[in-house]
Scaffold this motif. Sequence first.
Motif, PDB file in Angstrom:
ATOM      1  N   GLN A 173      -4.494  -9.638  21.747  1.00 14.79           N
ATOM      2  CA  GLN A 173      -3.164  -9.244  21.302  1.00 14.79           C
ATOM      3  C   GLN A 173      -2.749 -10.104  20.113  1.00 14.79           C
ATOM      4  O   GLN A 173      -3.166 -11.255  19.988  1.00 14.79           O
ATOM      5  CB  GLN A 173      -2.148  -9.408  22.433  1.00 14.79           C
ATOM      6  N   ILE A 174      -1.903  -9.530  19.280  1.00 16.98           N
ATOM      7  CA  ILE A 174      -1.353 -10.282  18.160  1.00 16.98           C
ATOM      8  C   ILE A 174      -0.116 -11.034  18.640  1.00 16.98           C
ATOM      9  O   ILE A 174       0.815 -10.432  19.183  1.00 16.98           O
ATOM     10  CB  ILE A 174      -0.979  -9.366  16.981  1.00 16.98           C
ATOM     11  N   LEU A 175      -0.119 -12.343  18.462  1.00 14.55           N
ATOM     12  CA  LEU A 175       1.051 -13.164  18.748  1.00 14.55           C
ATOM     13  C   LEU A 175       1.701 -13.509  17.411  1.00 14.55           C
ATOM     14  O   LEU A 175       1.149 -14.245  16.611  1.00 14.55           O
ATOM     15  CB  LEU A 175       0.657 -14.435  19.496  1.00 14.55           C
ATOM     16  N   HIS A 176       2.877 -12.934  17.173  1.00 14.45           N
ATOM     17  CA  HIS A 176       3.601 -13.184  15.938  1.00 14.45           C
ATOM     18  C   HIS A 176       4.380 -14.488  16.090  1.00 14.45           C
ATOM     19  O   HIS A 176       5.378 -14.554  16.804  1.00 14.45           O
ATOM     20  CB  HIS A 176       4.538 -12.021  15.619  1.00 14.45           C
ATOM     21  N   ALA A 177       3.905 -15.515  15.421  1.00 14.22           N
ATOM     22  CA  ALA A 177       4.494 -16.852  15.549  1.00 14.22           C
ATOM     23  C   ALA A 177       5.460 -17.103  14.403  1.00 14.22           C
ATOM     24  O   ALA A 177       5.086 -17.029  13.225  1.00 14.22           O
ATOM     25  CB  ALA A 177       3.400 -17.918  15.556  1.00 14.22           C
ATOM     26  N   GLY A 178       6.712 -17.383  14.741  1.00 12.46           N
ATOM     27  CA  GLY A 178       7.694 -17.723  13.723  1.00 12.46           C
ATOM     28  C   GLY A 178       7.470 -19.121  13.183  1.00 12.46           C
ATOM     29  O   GLY A 178       6.637 -19.887  13.687  1.00 12.46           O
ATOM     30  N   PHE A 196       6.740 -17.476  29.534  1.00 11.78           N
ATOM     31  CA  PHE A 196       6.593 -16.022  29.626  1.00 11.78           C
ATOM     32  C   PHE A 196       5.202 -15.551  29.217  1.00 11.78           C
ATOM     33  O   PHE A 196       4.914 -14.356  29.288  1.00 11.78           O
ATOM     34  CB  PHE A 196       7.611 -15.350  28.695  1.00 11.78           C
ATOM     35  N   MET A 197       4.333 -16.434  28.777  1.00 12.28           N
ATOM     36  CA  MET A 197       3.037 -16.032  28.224  1.00 12.28           C
ATOM     37  C   MET A 197       2.161 -15.358  29.269  1.00 12.28           C
ATOM     38  O   MET A 197       2.084 -15.795  30.419  1.00 12.28           O
ATOM     39  CB  MET A 197       2.300 -17.249  27.671  1.00 12.28           C
ATOM     40  N   ASN A 198       1.483 -14.276  28.857  1.00 15.89           N
ATOM     41  CA  ASN A 198       0.487 -13.642  29.714  1.00 15.89           C
ATOM     42  C   ASN A 198      -0.860 -14.326  29.519  1.00 15.89           C
ATOM     43  O   ASN A 198      -1.164 -14.831  28.429  1.00 15.89           O
ATOM     44  CB  ASN A 198       0.359 -12.154  29.374  1.00 15.89           C
ATOM     45  N   ASN A 199      -1.652 -14.332  30.561  1.00 13.86           N
ATOM     46  CA  ASN A 199      -2.966 -14.977  30.497  1.00 13.86           C
ATOM     47  C   ASN A 199      -3.976 -14.024  29.849  1.00 13.86           C
ATOM     48  O   ASN A 199      -4.839 -13.451  30.504  1.00 13.86           O
ATOM     49  CB  ASN A 199      -3.416 -15.386  31.900  1.00 13.86           C
ATOM     50  N   THR A 277      -2.204 -19.557  28.687  1.00 12.00           N
ATOM     51  CA  THR A 277      -1.542 -19.312  29.961  1.00 12.00           C
ATOM     52  C   THR A 277      -0.092 -19.750  29.845  1.00 12.00           C
ATOM     53  O   THR A 277       0.258 -20.573  28.987  1.00 12.00           O
ATOM     54  CB  THR A 277      -2.237 -20.074  31.102  1.00 12.00           C
ATOM     55  N   SER A 278       0.768 -19.193  30.673  1.00 10.35           N
ATOM     56  CA  SER A 278       2.180 -19.571  30.619  1.00 10.35           C
ATOM     57  C   SER A 278       2.363 -20.996  31.119  1.00 10.35           C
ATOM     58  O   SER A 278       1.607 -21.491  31.956  1.00 10.35           O
ATOM     59  CB  SER A 278       3.024 -18.604  31.450  1.00 10.35           C
ATOM     60  N   THR A 279       3.374 -21.657  30.591  1.00 10.25           N
ATOM     61  CA  THR A 279       3.650 -23.031  31.007  1.00 10.25           C
ATOM     62  C   THR A 279       4.305 -23.027  32.385  1.00 10.25           C
ATOM     63  O   THR A 279       4.997 -22.076  32.771  1.00 10.25           O
ATOM     64  CB  THR A 279       4.582 -23.719  30.001  1.00 10.25           C
ATOM     65  N   THR A 280       4.092 -24.090  33.109  1.00  5.56           N
ATOM     66  CA  THR A 280       4.633 -24.189  34.468  1.00  5.56           C
ATOM     67  C   THR A 280       6.022 -24.797  34.497  1.00  5.56           C
ATOM     68  O   THR A 280       6.687 -24.773  35.532  1.00  5.56           O
ATOM     69  CB  THR A 280       3.693 -25.028  35.354  1.00  5.56           C
TER      70      THR A 280
END
Length: 364
Positions: A173-178, A196-199, A277-280
């Motif tokens: 997937q494309i992650l559009h980073a500001g 909120f990140m998906n693995n 992975t999403s942060t805990t």
Amino acid sequence: MLNVSSFIMKVLYLIVLAGRLGFAIGVPDPCIDGNYNYLHTPGLRGGACKIQSGKVICDRYINDGWYKVQHEDDPGPRKMLEGRVSPNYCGTSRPIWLNGSHPDIVDGIVNRTTCSHGIHGYCDNVYDIQIKACNSGGYVYYLRQPQSCNEGYCFGVNSPCAKPNPCEPGNSQILHAGEDRSTSCQEKHMTLCDDFMNNVWYRVQRNGKDIKMPTTCVDQHSCGTVHPIWISGSEPVVADKVVSRKGCVNNGNTCRCDKFYNIHIRNCSTYLVYNLTSTTSCPERYCFGHEGECSKKDGKNNLDYLNYVYASVAAVIMLLVLVSIGGYGWYRKTLRLRKIKSEGAMSEKPGIEHLERKEAFQKT
């Protein structure tokens, strides 16, 4: 004469042997690079790989010719399955298997038959192929185009379905980073978080250009968060394929990497992909890029945003309560008016009847 006859017999023997080994004049050796092609989708052809929705192998459109079969994660070339194969394996509904055995190197090029499973049994369709064992290891196969879909050749004894290559289209997937993800964005009030990140695999871009995670320690209150995440270790090269790295969290203990997340990285030649992975816990966030400013729009505090959401929800709830109270009051008032009208009508009815009886008595 005996010497001449013996010499001729030896030459003929060598010619026959060369023919069997595939080195006859005008016949290129199919084991040499360039004389064969790689068969498509090798990772789904294993004997333990069940058919997958949307990724069904169909060899109906391959060209007749020599092929070698090897997935990028395989230690060596794959071998065609000998013996019948159940339907819906080898990544297809009608697997094609070798009805016979593989040759030795001294056998040269040999003829074999293959079978595909169908409605009438395990060998509905028969295809004639050729096989040669190579000195470098493995085999090459002269495969023929099957008659229909979904028929596919089986390669890889007991091999499961290979993991998708994240460098291939559709596997990331494309992650559009500001700009607020850059290490140069340093604002103490910003508490953005990656909970909120998906693995999944991400290709990270900013304004259409690929950017990377920093490989050196990042100061706190950077990348739009309090605890930024950076990579401990070097970036992989293409030959490394998928590598594991620590995503270190700067939680105040400088650069000791006391807390980290296990992430994977792959070099796709012109860019990197990251399995994140999403942060805990919050506020923790992955850093990407070194240049950029904290945008007012992108740099809003999460708390401000949540406060706005909570205030909006509270306003809606209050409005619903007021509407319910007003509606209930109107309903009560309507019932009361109807009751008064009903009682008035009942009280007027006996008076009218009395007057009518009085007028009738006077007439008589």
